[in-house]
Write a protein that holds these residues in place. Structure first.
Motif, PDB file in Angstrom:
ATOM      1  N   GLN A 174       2.497   1.622  -3.457  1.00 53.36           N
ATOM      2  CA  GLN A 174       1.322   2.390  -4.364  1.00 53.36           C
ATOM      3  C   GLN A 174       1.054   3.807  -4.149  1.00 53.36           C
ATOM      4  OE1 GLN A 174       0.045   0.380  -6.859  1.00 53.36           O
ATOM      5  NE2 GLN A 174      -0.469   2.364  -7.531  1.00 53.36           N
ATOM      6  N   THR A 175       0.991   4.220  -2.840  1.00 51.57           N
ATOM      7  CA  THR A 175       0.848   5.552  -2.517  1.00 51.57           C
ATOM      8  C   THR A 175       1.922   6.674  -3.106  1.00 51.57           C
ATOM      9  OG1 THR A 175      -0.429   5.154  -0.650  1.00 51.57           O
ATOM     10  CG2 THR A 175       0.439   7.267  -0.759  1.00 51.57           C
ATOM     11  N   LYS A 176       3.299   6.037  -2.868  1.00 49.27           N
ATOM     12  CA  LYS A 176       4.387   6.827  -3.367  1.00 49.27           C
ATOM     13  C   LYS A 176       4.463   6.701  -5.090  1.00 49.27           C
ATOM     14  CE  LYS A 176       7.537   6.357   0.511  1.00 49.27           C
ATOM     15  NZ  LYS A 176       8.565   6.122   1.048  1.00 49.27           N
ATOM     16  N   ASN A 228       1.578   6.468  -6.907  1.00 51.77           N
ATOM     17  CA  ASN A 228       0.866   7.560  -7.325  1.00 51.77           C
ATOM     18  C   ASN A 228       1.125   8.978  -7.262  1.00 51.77           C
ATOM     19  OD1 ASN A 228      -0.993   5.333  -7.850  1.00 51.77           O
ATOM     20  ND2 ASN A 228      -2.026   5.588  -5.942  1.00 51.77           N
ATOM     21  N   GLN A 229       1.949   9.351  -6.146  1.00 47.83           N
ATOM     22  CA  GLN A 229       2.462  10.735  -6.075  1.00 47.83           C
ATOM     23  C   GLN A 229       3.313  11.043  -7.147  1.00 47.83           C
ATOM     24  OE1 GLN A 229       1.310  12.964  -3.627  1.00 47.83           O
ATOM     25  NE2 GLN A 229       2.410  14.130  -5.154  1.00 47.83           N
ATOM     26  N   ALA A 240       0.765  -1.146   0.157  1.00 47.72           N
ATOM     27  CA  ALA A 240       0.123  -0.198   0.028  1.00 47.72           C
ATOM     28  C   ALA A 240       0.905   1.454   0.138  1.00 47.72           C
ATOM     29  CB  ALA A 240      -1.088  -0.072   1.047  1.00 47.72           C
ATOM     30  N   GLY A 241       1.836   1.383   0.832  1.00 50.37           N
ATOM     31  CA  GLY A 241       2.893   2.309   0.805  1.00 50.37           C
ATOM     32  C   GLY A 241       3.434   2.807  -0.497  1.00 50.37           C
TER      33      GLY A 241
END
Length: 481
Positions: free
Chosen positions: A201-203, A205-206, A198-199
């Motif tokens: 994927q968040t990075k 996306n950013q 999850a982490g």
């Protein structure tokens, strides 16, 4: 001691690497020290060899008592107490003096008989150092190959006392643990500095959004930014699309509202400008002198090839010397042939009316007033069929015009010479206006006249025989027709 029975499947831990590194460093340090000592001795031996060629040691006589501490001889053989092992053994001692025999110096001692031994020492600031034994290669090799703890290392020195006295796993148990790839220690992502899915994927996306925002900052995929001055866009970065409004350094003479494509390059950027409404396009480049001027790009709205002449047609027209524009005499301030003939007829009649009859020949001299000065004419020679008019006035200079009438072809012939009698071009001025001039060679840069004057070239070089003065009153502005 470091582990020595490694297998390909074994896991290497930091402690293993530290232990291996420490032993490598210890052995390397000992080897380097021994090697340096051997190299120092070798160099000393070489120097001694070079200095002692064809030299014989000074021997101490019956008591063999030459003191190496005070000797002034470069090479002695002695068993003095100040030799490396004291009395009872003989030593070859080589002394290397600095500037004199009492100043700083160094000594090399080699055992005369018995064991192969060599020592070195030095004398500095009034004090002899202790003799230092130089290890030879065999001693060094024996020490390096000695695996029986030659340095008497204790278990305390290697930290064996810090090891727990616990039961050790068998080799099979250890191998099974090592080969377990199912995270037997329960290691978490945080422990190894990794991201959770999850982490990560968040990075990701950013990062994607940052890339989109960066691209949009150059006018791609969003409203383009407004440029305040096209000259201020960086020459080596920020390639992109920009819009202009009240923007400096847009193309002159065209609506400044438009769009610009800025193409950055190390030191040679370029720009393309498109004006709103008109659709006119311009381009310019950048050199060492800075931004160059704008050049319009021809499009179907600003250029019709069918309305333009090609270069061969243009060159053919330029080289056409047969009056392709149908220029008339009136347009260039010249006389028509009929008009020139009429004026010539009038001049001829006026000359006849003013002629003088001299029965016995001779010279007629009279005063003619012109431009406020007096000039004379003379040498009216009836028998030869011509007369001369000669100027003597300061305003008109010195020269002569000769005239005669040829009845055979009814032509009036005029010629002129300067004060030295040299033929010069004759100028016929019409009512204080343009001249009719004849001569040889081009008039450009040679003949002065006013606009509308005509020059008739006698030598007919390259077919250029008719010139018209189109501009100026000096000797330039002549154009061949």
């Amino acid at each position: 001691m470091a582990k020595t029975d490694w297998n390909m499947e074994d896991t290497v831990y930091p402690a293993d690497m530290n232990q291996i590194g420490q032993e490598i460093n210890d052995n390397k340090s000992a080897a380097q020290t021994a090697q340096q000592t051997a190299e120092t001795a070798q160099q000393a031996a070489e120097n001694a060899k070079k200095s002692s060629v064809n030299k014989i040691a000074v021997y101490g006589g019956a008591d063999n008592n030459i003191d190496p501490n005070t000797t002034t001889d470069p090479y002695i053989l002695t068993s003095h107490a100040n030799a490396p092992s004291g009395t009872g053994a003989y030593w070859h001692i080589r002394t290397y003096f600095y500037s004199n025999t009492t100043n700083n110096r160094a000594q090399l001692a080699i055992r005369y008989n018995g064991a192969d031994e060599m020592y070195i020492r030095r004398y500095n600031d009034g004090v002899w150092s202790s003799w230092t034994k130089v290890a030879n290669q065999s001693v060094l090799d024996a020490h390096i190959n000695n695996k029986s703890n030659p340095h008497s290392v204790t278990k305390a020195q290697v930290g064996l006392g810090n090891v727990d006295n616990a039961k050790q796993a068998t080799k099979a148990e250890f191998d099974a643990h090592v080969n377990n790839k199912s995270n037997p220690h329960g290691v978490t992502p945080a422990q190894i500095g990794a991201e959770t899915p999850a982490g990560a994927q968040t990075k990701a996306n950013q990062a994607e959004q940052n890339a989109i925002n960066w691209v949009r900052s150059f006018g791609l995929g969003a409203n383009v930014p407004l440029a305040s001055d096209l000259n201020s866009l960086p020459i080596n970065r920020d390639t992109g699309f920009y819009m202009t409004g009240d923007t400096k350094n847009t193309p002159p003479g065209v609506n400044a509202n438009g769009s610009v494509i800025h193409i950055a390059r190390d030191s040679r950027p370029s720009q393309i400008f498109i004006s709103y409404g008109t659709g006119r396009m311009y381009h310019r480049g950048y050199t060492a002198e800075g931004w160059q001027q704008w050049y319009e790009i021809w499009t179907s709205s600003s250029f019709d090839p069918s309305a333009k002449a090609d270069k061969s047609t243009l060159d053919s027209h330029i080289n056409n010397k047969s009056n392709p524009h149908g220029v008339t005499a009136a347009q260039i301030g010249a006389e028509t042939p009929a008009g020139a003939q009429a004026k010539a007829n009038t001049a001829e009649q006026n000359a006849k009316d003013a002629s003088l009859s001299l029965a016995n020949g001779g010279t007629v001299q009279g005063s003619i007033t012109g431009s406020g000065t007096s000039n004379n004419f003379r040498n009216l020679n009836v028998s030869s069929g011509y007369f001369d008019v000669q100027s003597y006035g300061s305003s008109y200079g010195y020269g002569k015009m000769r005239s005669y009438y040829n009845a055979n072809d009814r032509s009036w012939n005029l010629s002129a010479t300067d004060g030295a009698g040299t033929a010069v071009p004759l100028k016929l001025q019409l009512s204080s206006g343009p001249y009719i001039i004849e001569g040889s060679g081009s008039p450009e840069g040679a003949i002065s006249a006013g606009p509308g004057s005509i020059y008739l070239r006698k030598d007919n070089e390259s077919g250029q025989k008719f010139y018209v003065k189109e501009s100026g009153t000096g000797n330039t502005g002549w154009k061949v027709k």
